[in-house]
Design a protein around this motif. Structure first.
Motif, PDB file in Angstrom:
ATOM      1  N   LEU A   6      -6.016   0.242   4.286  1.00 22.73           N
ATOM      2  CA  LEU A   6      -5.034  -0.214   3.295  1.00 22.73           C
ATOM      3  C   LEU A   6      -5.712  -0.581   1.975  1.00 22.73           C
ATOM      4  CD1 LEU A   6      -2.710  -2.394   5.573  1.00 22.73           C
ATOM      5  CD2 LEU A   6      -2.344  -0.046   4.777  1.00 22.73           C
ATOM      6  N   ARG A   7      -6.890  -1.147   2.050  1.00 16.75           N
ATOM      7  CA  ARG A   7      -7.608  -1.472   0.808  1.00 16.75           C
ATOM      8  C   ARG A   7      -7.987  -0.206   0.044  1.00 16.75           C
ATOM      9  NH1 ARG A   7      -9.934  -5.362   4.108  1.00 16.75           N
ATOM     10  NH2 ARG A   7     -11.723  -4.010   4.559  1.00 16.75           N
ATOM     11  N   ALA A   8      -8.296   0.856   0.780  1.00 15.77           N
ATOM     12  CA  ALA A   8      -8.637   2.115   0.113  1.00 15.77           C
ATOM     13  C   ALA A   8      -7.457   2.655  -0.688  1.00 15.77           C
ATOM     14  CB  ALA A   8      -9.078   3.147   1.155  1.00 15.77           C
ATOM     15  N   VAL A   9      -6.231   2.450  -0.169  1.00 15.75           N
ATOM     16  CA  VAL A   9      -5.042   2.902  -0.904  1.00 15.75           C
ATOM     17  C   VAL A   9      -4.859   2.100  -2.189  1.00 15.75           C
ATOM     18  CG1 VAL A   9      -2.525   3.103  -0.823  1.00 15.75           C
ATOM     19  CG2 VAL A   9      -3.894   3.735   1.169  1.00 15.75           C
ATOM     20  N   THR A  10      -4.977   0.791  -2.081  1.00 17.85           N
ATOM     21  CA  THR A  10      -4.780  -0.047  -3.276  1.00 17.85           C
ATOM     22  C   THR A  10      -5.923   0.128  -4.275  1.00 17.85           C
ATOM     23  OG1 THR A  10      -5.827  -1.894  -2.106  1.00 17.85           O
ATOM     24  CG2 THR A  10      -3.428  -1.759  -2.029  1.00 17.85           C
ATOM     25  N   ASP A  11      -7.098   0.484  -3.788  1.00 14.58           N
ATOM     26  CA  ASP A  11      -8.223   0.696  -4.704  1.00 14.58           C
ATOM     27  C   ASP A  11      -8.203   2.076  -5.358  1.00 14.58           C
ATOM     28  OD1 ASP A  11      -9.124  -1.791  -4.047  1.00 14.58           O
ATOM     29  OD2 ASP A  11     -10.662  -1.103  -2.637  1.00 14.58           O
ATOM     30  N   ALA A  23       0.829  -1.202   0.000  1.00 11.18           N
ATOM     31  CA  ALA A  23       0.000   0.000   0.000  1.00 11.18           C
ATOM     32  C   ALA A  23       0.865   1.254   0.000  1.00 11.18           C
ATOM     33  CB  ALA A  23      -0.912   0.003   1.226  1.00 11.18           C
ATOM     34  N   ARG A  24       1.996   1.220   0.726  1.00  9.48           N
ATOM     35  CA  ARG A  24       2.895   2.375   0.743  1.00  9.48           C
ATOM     36  C   ARG A  24       3.504   2.607  -0.630  1.00  9.48           C
ATOM     37  NH1 ARG A  24       4.708   4.609   5.246  1.00  9.48           N
ATOM     38  NH2 ARG A  24       4.360   2.721   6.485  1.00  9.48           N
ATOM     39  N   ARG A  25       3.897   1.540  -1.322  1.00  6.60           N
ATOM     40  CA  ARG A  25       4.446   1.698  -2.670  1.00  6.60           C
ATOM     41  C   ARG A  25       3.386   2.224  -3.643  1.00  6.60           C
ATOM     42  NH1 ARG A  25       6.895  -3.304  -1.251  1.00  6.60           N
ATOM     43  NH2 ARG A  25       5.298  -4.445  -2.426  1.00  6.60           N
ATOM     44  N   ALA A  26       2.174   1.707  -3.508  1.00 11.54           N
ATOM     45  CA  ALA A  26       1.097   2.180  -4.384  1.00 11.54           C
ATOM     46  C   ALA A  26       0.819   3.660  -4.155  1.00 11.54           C
ATOM     47  CB  ALA A  26      -0.172   1.364  -4.126  1.00 11.54           C
ATOM     48  N   LEU A  27       0.920   4.103  -2.912  1.00 13.94           N
ATOM     49  CA  LEU A  27       0.696   5.507  -2.607  1.00 13.94           C
ATOM     50  C   LEU A  27       1.788   6.381  -3.208  1.00 13.94           C
ATOM     51  CD1 LEU A  27      -1.197   7.396  -1.041  1.00 13.94           C
ATOM     52  CD2 LEU A  27       0.264   7.083   0.951  1.00 13.94           C
ATOM     53  N   ALA A  28       3.030   5.909  -3.121  1.00  6.98           N
ATOM     54  CA  ALA A  28       4.139   6.669  -3.704  1.00  6.98           C
ATOM     55  C   ALA A  28       4.014   6.748  -5.218  1.00  6.98           C
ATOM     56  CB  ALA A  28       5.477   6.026  -3.310  1.00  6.98           C
ATOM     57  N   SER A  29       3.619   5.655  -5.838  1.00  3.10           N
ATOM     58  CA  SER A  29       3.441   5.644  -7.296  1.00  3.10           C
ATOM     59  C   SER A  29       2.319   6.589  -7.720  1.00  3.10           C
ATOM     60  CB  SER A  29       3.134   4.217  -7.764  1.00  3.10           C
ATOM     61  OG  SER A  29       2.891   4.190  -9.149  1.00  3.10           O
ATOM     62  N   ALA A  30       1.240   6.592  -6.973  1.00  5.45           N
ATOM     63  CA  ALA A  30       0.125   7.487  -7.308  1.00  5.45           C
ATOM     64  C   ALA A  30       0.514   8.940  -7.129  1.00  5.45           C
ATOM     65  CB  ALA A  30      -1.084   7.151  -6.438  1.00  5.45           C
ATOM     66  N   SER A  31       1.414   9.232  -6.185  1.00  9.55           N
ATOM     67  CA  SER A  31       1.853  10.610  -5.961  1.00  9.55           C
ATOM     68  C   SER A  31       2.613  11.153  -7.162  1.00  9.55           C
ATOM     69  CB  SER A  31       2.736  10.674  -4.709  1.00  9.55           C
ATOM     70  OG  SER A  31       2.014  10.252  -3.570  1.00  9.55           O
ATOM     71  N   ASP A  32       3.264  10.266  -7.922  1.00 11.39           N
ATOM     72  CA  ASP A  32       3.993  10.712  -9.112  1.00 11.39           C
ATOM     73  C   ASP A  32       3.047  11.044 -10.273  1.00 11.39           C
ATOM     74  OD1 ASP A  32       6.352  10.338  -7.749  1.00 11.39           O
ATOM     75  OD2 ASP A  32       6.630   8.281  -8.496  1.00 11.39           O
TER      76      ASP A  32
END
Length: 475
Positions: free
Chosen positions: A238-243, A168-177
């Motif tokens: 965490l599911r909200a981040v991945t979704d 979830a942390r990696r997905a959040l960082a990727s979305a920030s880009d």
């Protein structure tokens, strides 16, 4: 002698009938009393049985208290003791009623029934009070018995959720880009919050185990419940981040479709003839929003952008819907106009026919309305606004109808206005109902009755035209 015999027979028969009826009535009364006594006796039996069960129930509850003392803490014990005390108070009152019910003093059936019902009610209250506590203790006992397994299951859930923290942390960082900070506002703190919830869950499970060892069932159960809720919330965060990425991609797809629809709406709106004053600003707003969205390439907020574009599109849709409705209304009025004009023409023709045929008795009110009807109809024929034209045509029809009604009324009353060519001087004046004596009818016609003659003639003309051949009578 025969009369005496007959009377004797009647008296004997009446006496026999009275005896029979009285006997039957007494039998019914006795049967009713027996039934009432039987019901009261049965109620007393039920009351006695309930009293025995309640007494036994309290004894068992008192025995249960010793086990509860060993299993649970003071909170559970105090509640159970209070319930037993209340039950014993109700039992004492039930015994008192039972004593009154079986003492040497005779009681009426109603008194016996009331006391038996009181005993049954007190026993029912005892069962309800102790039953609630027994159920509560049973639940706590099940909780205490199954708590070790529940704690182990909760720790397994924590481990499972922890496995999703780093993805979830990696997905959040990727979305920030790829997306603007405003787009990530709802999910940016989720990973940190989830980690704190997992730590809190671990602490809650430790408390649950500690309270279990101390035989404190209520605190142990509460701590376990808090732990379960915490791990569930952490997993949801965490599911909200991945979704988020799927939701963002869906918003991007919707945004592309809305842009295409908006461009088509702008083209249609620009072709509107005679646009209202608020149409051009709405078109410009939607055009500006559409171009701004199309020029964005990196790190945009698809959710906020979609909301702005949707608002601009909705504002234009509202105006276009109003224009479309206005067009529909105009077409409807355009279709109604010929019928409204035709109706007015018919009404005017009918009123004109009455006035032209019977000019003498028709006064200025009807003539004024008829003239106004003609003027309003002419206005309806030349008006370019269909709504105003239809309203004018209908007004003309109403005026003509009113003129005809007034003309009919005046004709039937004989008229109050002079014939064509007649004067209005002292010798040729008029009054309601016909001409005055000495006028044209009084001098010229002598014994024909003046105004009454004219009234009869005109009335005949209206009803059946019976005097059509007398047109030259007054020449």
């Amino acid at each position: 002698m025969e009369i005496v015999v007959i009377l004797a027979v009647l008296l004997i028969g009446g006496a026999v009938a009275y005896v029979i009826l009285s006997t039957r009535r007494k039998r019914r009364e006795v049967a009713s009393q027996q039934q009432a006594f039987a019901e009261v006796d049965a109620l007393e039996v039920n009351a006695g049985q309930a009293l025995v069960r309640a007494d036994e129930r309290i004894r068992l509850a008192a025995d249960e208290l010793s086990f509860i003392t060993a299993e649970f803490g003071d909170e559970v014990i105090s509640r159970f003791r209070a319930a037993i005390a209340d039950a014993r108070g109700s039992l004492t009152e039930a015994f008192r009623l039972n004593q009154l019910l079986h003492d040497e003093k005779p009681d009426t059936p109603d008194e016996r029934r009331s006391m038996s019902q009181g005993i049954i009610q007190h026993c029912s209250d005892i069962e309800s009070t102790l039953g609630e506590q027994a159920d509560s203790v049973s639940t706590l006992r099940d909780t205490m018995r199954g708590l070790p397994d529940a704690v182990a299951a909760a720790r397994a859930d924590i481990a499972t959720v922890r496995e999703h923290v780093e993805p979830a942390r990696r997905a959040l960082a990727s979305a920030s880009d790829r997306y603007a900070e405003s787009a990530l506002r709802s999910v940016a703190p989720n990973v940190d919050q989830a980690e704190r919830l997992l730590e809190f869950c671990e602490r809650s499970l430790q408390i649950a185990e500690q309270k279990h060892e101390e035989h404190l069932a209520i605190p142990a159960g509460k701590a376990l419940t808090v732990a379960r809720e915490s791990v569930s919330r952490a997993g949801g965060l965490l599911r909200a981040v991945t979704d988020f990425e799927m939701e963002a991609l869906s918003a991007e797809s919707t945004l592309a479709a809305v842009i295409e629809d908006s461009r088509g709406d702008i083209i249609v709106a620009r072709d509107v003839a005679d646009p209202p004053s608020d149409l051009r600003p709405a078109i410009e707003r939607l055009r500006s929003e559409t171009e701004s969205v199309a020029q964005q390439t990196v790190r945009r907020d698809p959710f906020e952008t979609l909301s702005r574009l949707r608002e601009a599109n909705t504002a234009l849709d509202v105006i276009m819907d109003r224009i479309t409705q206005r067009t529909r209304d105009a077409e409807k009025l355009k279709a109604q106009l010929p019928h409204a004009i035709d109706d007015a023409e018919r009404q005017i023709a009918a009123a004109t026919n009455i006035v032209d045929n019977y000019q003498a008795p028709v006064g200025p009110d009807a003539r004024t309305r008829l003239a106004e009807a003609r003027r309003v109809l002419d206005s309806a024929r030349t008006d370019h606004d269909n709504a105003t034209a239809v309203a004018s045509a209908r007004r003309a029809a109403d005026l003509a109808s009113e003129a005809a009604r007034i003309a009919h009324s005046e004709i039937q009353q004989g008229g109050m206005y002079g014939m064509p060519g007649g004067g209005y001087g002292p010798q040729q004046g008029y009054a309601r109902g016909g001409y005055r004596r000495g006028g044209m009818m009084g001098g010229g016609m002598g014994g024909m009755g003046g105004g009454r003659m004219l009234t009869g003639i005109l009335g005949g003309m209206v009803v059946g035209g019976l005097l059509d051949d007398m047109g030259d009578m007054f020449d």
